[in-house]
Scaffold this motif. Sequence first.
Motif, short mmCIF file in Angstrom:
data_model
loop_
_atom_site.label_atom_id
_atom_site.label_comp_id
_atom_site.label_asym_id
_atom_site.label_seq_id
_atom_site.Cartn_x
_atom_site.Cartn_y
_atom_site.Cartn_z
N ARG A 1 -3.85 0.37 -2.50
CA ARG A 1 -3.11 -0.88 -2.66
C ARG A 1 -2.68 -1.01 -4.11
O ARG A 1 -3.52 -0.98 -5.02
CB ARG A 1 -3.99 -2.07 -2.27
N THR A 6 -5.56 -4.46 6.15
CA THR A 6 -5.40 -3.13 5.59
C THR A 6 -4.58 -2.28 6.54
O THR A 6 -4.56 -2.53 7.75
CB THR A 6 -6.77 -2.45 5.37
N TRP A 28 0.85 -1.19 0.00
CA TRP A 28 0.00 0.00 0.00
C TRP A 28 0.88 1.24 0.00
O TRP A 28 1.96 1.25 0.61
CB TRP A 28 -0.87 0.05 1.25
N ASN A 36 -4.82 5.89 1.26
CA ASN A 36 -4.14 4.61 1.11
C ASN A 36 -4.63 3.91 -0.15
O ASN A 36 -5.84 3.75 -0.35
CB ASN A 36 -4.40 3.72 2.33
#
Length: 325
Positions: free
Chosen positions: A285, A323, A243, A283
């Motif tokens: 990914r 996460t 991330w 954020n």
Amino acid sequence: MNRTVWQKLLFVALAAALGLSSPAGAAQDYPVDGGNSTIPCSGNVLATGKKWGNYPTTITGCILARDTEFVLGSFGVGCKGGSMIEFHPGVFRVKYCTLSRDVPRVLNPAGQIIQCKGGTLITATPDGKVTQCGAQPPPVVITKPPTGGTLPPNPPATGGGGRRPGEPPPVTPPPVTPPAVSGTGASIVVPGESASVTGAGRWTFIGPSSQRPGARGGFLYLGDGGARASYTVNAAEGQYHLWIRFDDDGLHAHGARAIEVWVNGARALAWGNTSQDTKGWVNIRIGEVFLRQGQNSIVFLKPNTTSAAFLMDEFALTPPGKTPL
């Protein structure tokens, strides 16, 4: 056909061919931005960076994993699996897709009923009016990001763009040895400013948080082609999601903030950004990497000088299903 749609479709095909799109793989459901539904995707995901429920991001488009039905106005249409679909931002309304079947009834902007043939590209307005159908869509290429190869040597800095209007001039830091950041199979968070920066020209620097409100400390700013930021990470062996905490103003072309990620000397990811106003740090990914037991080298490389820089507050490595905070 609308030139913007053609340009975007051609960009998606080109980005995929260059390895700048989401990798192909098994179908995965993603929530559509502005809607309360998910769609099955197999690649080229256009992520917004906006979290929705347990999903890390909503999307505005992708390559459909299978034939899927949608509503245009008061009529149903089928969009073809294996083709690109895009939605109008913020609303669950099809912007364009390739039809999976003949559609006998849809409305054009004048309110007239028209017919559209299966296998052709259809474009529509946010209220479901069809502006055009019948065109042949360009081919969609799905490829995995390139792996392997040799990290290129530092080229001479050529300068580049990427500063927003009114930004303070950049300050290039002296070379530093990055500290090793440890993890034990749990999530690993690495500050962007802890990098050893090489290949830096005028547009590559470590910035203080005062230049980017919301940054957790400093941030990394790669604006020169060939500039790179090197990190050392101690980790347990395994596969990790990668991330980045990223900032974009949406004023530059898709891919202008693209980067490559090299792990232990091999190219692991090539990420081409979808231009969007993230309204601050978000954020995102960008893929998966494999880390060996112990010390790992991770390098973020800006491959080309473009109109925009790659900005990163920090990056995180999380086990599958996790996460970053």
